[in-house]
Design an enzyme around this catalytic site. Structure first.
Site, PDB file in Angstrom:
ATOM      1  N   CYS A  80       0.821  -1.202   0.000  1.00 33.95           N
ATOM      2  CA  CYS A  80       0.000   0.000   0.000  1.00 33.95           C
ATOM      3  C   CYS A  80       0.866   1.268   0.000  1.00 33.95           C
ATOM      4  CB  CYS A  80      -1.004  -0.042   1.148  1.00 33.95           C
ATOM      5  SG  CYS A  80      -2.464   0.941   0.799  1.00 33.95           S
ATOM      6  N   HIS A 173      -3.336  -4.823   1.833  1.00 32.70           N
ATOM      7  CA  HIS A 173      -2.691  -5.037   3.134  1.00 32.70           C
ATOM      8  C   HIS A 173      -2.654  -6.537   3.452  1.00 32.70           C
ATOM      9  CE1 HIS A 173      -2.357  -0.979   5.009  1.00 32.70           C
ATOM     10  NE2 HIS A 173      -3.214  -0.687   4.065  1.00 32.70           N
ATOM     11  N   GLU A 175      -1.023  -8.064   5.660  1.00 34.33           N
ATOM     12  CA  GLU A 175      -0.862  -8.318   7.113  1.00 34.33           C
ATOM     13  C   GLU A 175      -2.188  -8.269   7.851  1.00 34.33           C
ATOM     14  OE1 GLU A 175      -0.461  -5.596   5.561  1.00 34.33           O
ATOM     15  OE2 GLU A 175      -1.007  -3.902   6.836  1.00 34.33           O
TER      16      GLU A 175
HETATM   17  N1  GLN Z   1      -3.710   6.438   0.926  1.00 33.36           N
HETATM   18  C1  GLN Z   1      -2.435   6.175   1.531  1.00 33.36           C
HETATM   19  C2  GLN Z   1      -1.325   6.954   0.855  1.00 33.36           C
HETATM   20  O1  GLN Z   1      -1.512   7.537  -0.144  1.00 33.36           O
HETATM   21  C3  GLN Z   1      -2.095   4.700   1.514  1.00 33.36           C
HETATM   22  C4  GLN Z   1      -3.085   3.943   2.340  1.00 33.36           C
HETATM   23  C5  GLN Z   1      -2.556   2.699   2.930  1.00 33.36           C
HETATM   24  O2  GLN Z   1      -1.353   2.468   3.043  1.00 33.36           O
HETATM   25  N2  GLN Z   1      -3.473   1.893   3.364  1.00 33.36           N
HETATM   26  O3  GLN Z   1      -0.248   6.927   1.348  1.00 33.36           O
END
Ligand code: GLN
Length: 176
Positions: A80, A173, A175
């Site tokens: 992410c 994610h 995890e």
């Molecule tokens: N929206 C977040 C970003 O731009 C990422 C979100 C996440 O890691 N769950 O950093």
């Protein structure tokens, strides 16, 4: 012998990754300083807020040391926000980060927090049942370069997992 896995521990889902790694019998290093990178076999860059982690990477003088280790072959998994930090090209990240992977990423591609979702996802190279992938204000990988392999997509074709050599990026994610 169990693996020593570093988790970049500046902001975000650090404890959640540590919890999973403990069940996998890995040793954990919370990476906050250059010296923490010395003895690790792999590095996880967690989800969180990429703008915050990018600022802290600069403040803690970690950009060059982490880049050097990854370029020397250290396996890395950006999840992410972590995927955002690995990308060479990002739409609307307000400062440069690691910029190592040949992927173009759009942040918050599904909208705000209320549009977070879960999805059963089949991932190239992982046999058996699909993985329950959790997307929270997730990025999309818009484009990958030659030499970067797409590992998973959503129905509409959005790329959500990709691999380039020792670097892995996922929008979701694992995890959680
Ligand atoms: N929206 C977040 C970003 O731009 C990422 C979100 C996440 O890691 N769950 O950093």
């Amino acid at each position: 012998m169990s693996l020593q896995i570093g988790i970049l521990a500046l902001q975000g889902d650090v404890a959640e990754h540590a919890g999973i790694l403990a069940t996998l019998d890995a040793q954990i290093t919370n990476v906050r300083r250059e010296a923490d990178l010395a003895d690790i076999d792999g590095l996880i860059i967690p989800g969180g807020e990429s703008t915050a982690i990018a600022r802290l990477l600069i403040a803690y003088e970690l950009i060059s040391p982490i880049k050097e280790k990854i370029l020397a072959g250290l396996p890395v998994w950006g999840t992410c926000a972590g995927a955002i930090l690995l990308a060479k090209e990002v739409t609307n990240l307000d400062r440069p980060s690691l910029q190592l992977m040949d992927i173009r990423v759009t942040r918050n591609a599904f909208g705000s927090q209320i549009y977070s979702f879960e999805k059963q996802l089949q991932i190239e190279g992982i046999d058996g049942d699909p993985l329950n992938a959790i997307f929270i204000r997730a990025p999309i990988i818009e484009n990958v370069g030659i030499g970067t392999q797409v590992l998973a997509t959503l129905e509409r074709g959005a790329i959500v997992a990709a691999k380039q050599g020792n670097m892995l990026a996922t929008s979701f994610h694992p995890e959680l």
